[in-house]
Design an enzyme around this catalytic site. Structure first.
Site, PDB file in Angstrom:
ATOM      1  N   GLU A  64      11.211   2.023  -1.432  1.00 36.65           N
ATOM      2  CA  GLU A  64      10.462   2.330  -0.221  1.00 36.65           C
ATOM      3  C   GLU A  64      11.300   3.243   0.669  1.00 36.65           C
ATOM      4  O   GLU A  64      12.120   2.759   1.463  1.00 36.65           O
ATOM      5  CB  GLU A  64      10.127   1.049   0.546  1.00 36.65           C
ATOM      6  CG  GLU A  64       9.253   0.079  -0.224  1.00 36.65           C
ATOM      7  CD  GLU A  64       8.421  -0.807   0.721  1.00 36.65           C
ATOM      8  OE1 GLU A  64       7.224  -0.918   0.481  1.00 36.65           O
ATOM      9  OE2 GLU A  64       8.971  -1.354   1.686  1.00 36.65           O
ATOM     10  N   GLY A  85       4.785   3.597   6.912  1.00 36.34           N
ATOM     11  CA  GLY A  85       3.954   3.600   8.124  1.00 36.34           C
ATOM     12  C   GLY A  85       3.830   4.948   8.795  1.00 36.34           C
ATOM     13  O   GLY A  85       3.415   5.035   9.951  1.00 36.34           O
ATOM     14  N   GLU A 138      12.407  -3.033   7.237  1.00 32.47           N
ATOM     15  CA  GLU A 138      12.228  -3.526   8.609  1.00 32.47           C
ATOM     16  C   GLU A 138      13.152  -4.706   8.878  1.00 32.47           C
ATOM     17  O   GLU A 138      13.678  -4.855   9.978  1.00 32.47           O
ATOM     18  CB  GLU A 138      10.753  -3.900   8.829  1.00 32.47           C
ATOM     19  CG  GLU A 138       9.892  -2.648   8.956  1.00 32.47           C
ATOM     20  CD  GLU A 138       8.472  -2.813   8.462  1.00 32.47           C
ATOM     21  OE1 GLU A 138       7.998  -3.946   8.310  1.00 32.47           O
ATOM     22  OE2 GLU A 138       7.831  -1.766   8.212  1.00 32.47           O
ATOM     23  N   SER A 163       3.275   4.417   2.740  1.00 33.15           N
ATOM     24  CA  SER A 163       2.048   5.188   3.005  1.00 33.15           C
ATOM     25  C   SER A 163       1.127   5.319   1.789  1.00 33.15           C
ATOM     26  O   SER A 163       0.419   6.314   1.654  1.00 33.15           O
ATOM     27  CB  SER A 163       2.381   6.568   3.583  1.00 33.15           C
ATOM     28  OG  SER A 163       3.028   6.417   4.836  1.00 33.15           O
ATOM     29  N   ASN A 206       1.727  -6.084   1.522  1.00 29.92           N
ATOM     30  CA  ASN A 206       2.640  -6.655   2.519  1.00 29.92           C
ATOM     31  C   ASN A 206       1.964  -6.575   3.886  1.00 29.92           C
ATOM     32  O   ASN A 206       1.885  -5.512   4.484  1.00 29.92           O
ATOM     33  CB  ASN A 206       3.960  -5.866   2.511  1.00 29.92           C
ATOM     34  CG  ASN A 206       4.923  -6.348   3.580  1.00 29.92           C
ATOM     35  OD1 ASN A 206       4.693  -7.376   4.220  1.00 29.92           O
ATOM     36  ND2 ASN A 206       6.001  -5.611   3.783  1.00 29.92           N
ATOM     37  N   TRP A 207       1.502  -7.709   4.346  1.00 31.08           N
ATOM     38  CA  TRP A 207       0.791  -7.730   5.637  1.00 31.08           C
ATOM     39  C   TRP A 207       1.722  -7.623   6.835  1.00 31.08           C
ATOM     40  O   TRP A 207       1.266  -7.502   7.956  1.00 31.08           O
ATOM     41  CB  TRP A 207      -0.042  -9.020   5.754  1.00 31.08           C
ATOM     42  CG  TRP A 207      -1.220  -9.072   4.847  1.00 31.08           C
ATOM     43  CD1 TRP A 207      -1.687  -8.072   4.049  1.00 31.08           C
ATOM     44  CD2 TRP A 207      -2.118 -10.183   4.654  1.00 31.08           C
ATOM     45  NE1 TRP A 207      -2.809  -8.491   3.369  1.00 31.08           N
ATOM     46  CE2 TRP A 207      -3.088  -9.769   3.730  1.00 31.08           C
ATOM     47  CE3 TRP A 207      -2.185 -11.476   5.172  1.00 31.08           C
ATOM     48  CZ2 TRP A 207      -4.122 -10.621   3.304  1.00 31.08           C
ATOM     49  CZ3 TRP A 207      -3.195 -12.319   4.759  1.00 31.08           C
ATOM     50  CH2 TRP A 207      -4.160 -11.895   3.834  1.00 31.08           C
ATOM     51  N   LYS A 208       3.013  -7.752   6.612  1.00 25.18           N
ATOM     52  CA  LYS A 208       3.979  -7.748   7.722  1.00 25.18           C
ATOM     53  C   LYS A 208       3.531  -8.779   8.757  1.00 25.18           C
ATOM     54  O   LYS A 208       3.055  -9.844   8.379  1.00 25.18           O
ATOM     55  CB  LYS A 208       4.123  -6.325   8.281  1.00 25.18           C
ATOM     56  CG  LYS A 208       4.398  -5.318   7.148  1.00 25.18           C
ATOM     57  CD  LYS A 208       4.766  -3.952   7.581  1.00 25.18           C
ATOM     58  CE  LYS A 208       5.077  -3.086   6.369  1.00 25.18           C
ATOM     59  NZ  LYS A 208       5.524  -1.737   6.702  1.00 25.18           N
ATOM     60  N   HIS A 241      13.458  -5.933   2.885  1.00 26.74           N
ATOM     61  CA  HIS A 241      12.552  -4.898   3.391  1.00 26.74           C
ATOM     62  C   HIS A 241      13.283  -4.089   4.464  1.00 26.74           C
ATOM     63  O   HIS A 241      14.075  -4.638   5.225  1.00 26.74           O
ATOM     64  CB  HIS A 241      11.280  -5.535   3.957  1.00 26.74           C
ATOM     65  CG  HIS A 241      10.232  -4.500   4.241  1.00 26.74           C
ATOM     66  ND1 HIS A 241      10.253  -3.727   5.374  1.00 26.74           N
ATOM     67  CD2 HIS A 241       9.158  -4.091   3.514  1.00 26.74           C
ATOM     68  CE1 HIS A 241       9.231  -2.889   5.331  1.00 26.74           C
ATOM     69  NE2 HIS A 241       8.554  -3.083   4.224  1.00 26.74           N
ATOM     70  N   GLY A 297       0.097  -0.923   5.501  1.00 29.12           N
ATOM     71  CA  GLY A 297      -1.112  -0.721   6.313  1.00 29.12           C
ATOM     72  C   GLY A 297      -2.418  -0.784   5.525  1.00 29.12           C
ATOM     73  O   GLY A 297      -3.375  -1.450   5.947  1.00 29.12           O
TER      74      GLY A 297
HETATM   75  P1  13P Z   1       2.946   1.304   4.655  1.00 33.46           P
HETATM   76  O1  13P Z   1       2.117   1.205   3.415  1.00 33.46           O
HETATM   77  O2  13P Z   1       2.201   0.878   5.895  1.00 33.46           O
HETATM   78  O3  13P Z   1       3.598   2.649   4.787  1.00 33.46           O
HETATM   79  O4  13P Z   1       4.138   0.243   4.526  1.00 33.46           O
HETATM   80  C1  13P Z   1       4.862   0.203   3.342  1.00 33.46           C
HETATM   81  C2  13P Z   1       5.698  -1.013   3.335  1.00 33.46           C
HETATM   82  O5  13P Z   1       6.602  -1.167   4.148  1.00 33.46           O
HETATM   83  C3  13P Z   1       5.368  -2.061   2.357  1.00 33.46           C
HETATM   84  O6  13P Z   1       6.352  -3.024   2.299  1.00 33.46           O
END
Ligand code: 13P
Length: 259
Positions: free
Chosen positions: A175, A181, A105, A220, A17-19, A103, A242
């Site tokens: 998650e 993150g 976020e 993470s 997931n590149w966000k 998600h 990330g």
């Molecule tokens: P990280 O791997 O950066 O913690 O993010 C996880 C995530 O939100 C994947 O959708």
């Protein structure tokens, strides 16, 4: 059962997931560097989730590689007066295979609700997209013992309108919000507990479908901790943020996911 304990019919899935990262040019260059690094994937599915504008570029750059393409969000309606939104048929036309829904976020910053997800999940399925439904508790919820309550609410509400016989077409990503993150990965015990709880929730609707449902861990995950997490019997892959931004670390996680 394979070496990792999964029944053979739950193909492990690794999604990056590149966000809100990577321009079109950066996305192309990422794929060009990733493809030669990817292990012989055998029975593992690898997918990328670029921002909307990068979808076409990744579809072109990854054509013929077997790498899947997932979007990060969509609207439940096919079309309409919804400024700034993108629909499932538009994603399908762009060559997209699936879509991340719910998600944390999007739930936290954009007010995405379980009510909306209740419509989005079946809309994705109907369009032929594989939904990757994200669920997970906040640190506060975990601290006050509300993890199971939160997961039950999200899984039951968000899957409410999915036909029982189609439940296993939905991938669920556990998650925990506190692990996203932060570098604080869930322990194998926390992960194990949450995963089997989620599978049992799907099982309350249909036992057979629950056995076929893929449940991913996200939060993470990196090249160092991936192997341990991915070896857990109920973990059918990972949703990586990330560490998916660098083709070499993403390829290393893919290697850890191969059984
Ligand atoms: P990280 O791997 O950066 O913690 O993010 C996880 C995530 O939100 C994947 O959708």
């Amino acid at each position: 059962m394979n070496a990792g304990g999964q029944p053979a019919n739950r193909t492990p899935l690794l999604a990056g997931n590149w966000k809100m990262h990577k321009t079109v040019a950066e996305a192309r260059s990422f794929v060009a560097r990733l493809l030669p690094q990817l292990p012989d994937r055998g029975a593992i599915e690898v997918g990328l989730c670029p921002p909307f504008l990068g979808l076409r570029a990744v579809a072109e750059a990854a054509a013929g590689s077997g790498v899947k393409l997932y979007a990060q969000n969509m609207h439940h309606a096919q079309e309409g007066a919804f400024t700034g939104e993108v629909s499932a048929p538009m994603l399908v036309e762009a060559g997209v295979d699936g879509v991340i829904l719910g998600h944390s976020e999007r739930r936290a910053y954009f007010g995405e609700s379980d009510r909306e997800l209740q419509l989005k999940v079946p809309a994705a399925l109907q369009a032929g997209l594989m939904p990757i439904l994200c669920v997970g508790e906040t640190e506060e919820e975990r601290d006050r013992g509300d993890t199971e309550r939160r997961l039950r609410h999200q899984v039951q509400e968000d899957l409410h309108l999915v036909d029982s016989e189609r439940l296993s077409e939905v991938v669920i990503a556990y998650e925990p919000v506190w692990a996203i993150g932060t570098g604080r990965v869930a322990s194998t015990e926390q992960c194990d507990e949450a995963m089997s709880f989620i599978r049992a929730l799907v099982g309350d609707r249909c036992k057979e479908q629950a056995e076929l449902t893929r449940i991913l861990y996200g939060g993470s995950v990196n090249a160092e901790n991936a192997a341990e997490l991915l070896a857990l019997p109920d973990v059918d892959g990972a949703l990586v943020g990330g560490a998916s931004l660098d083709p070499y670390s993403f390829a290393a996680i893919a290697a850890a996911a191969v059984r």
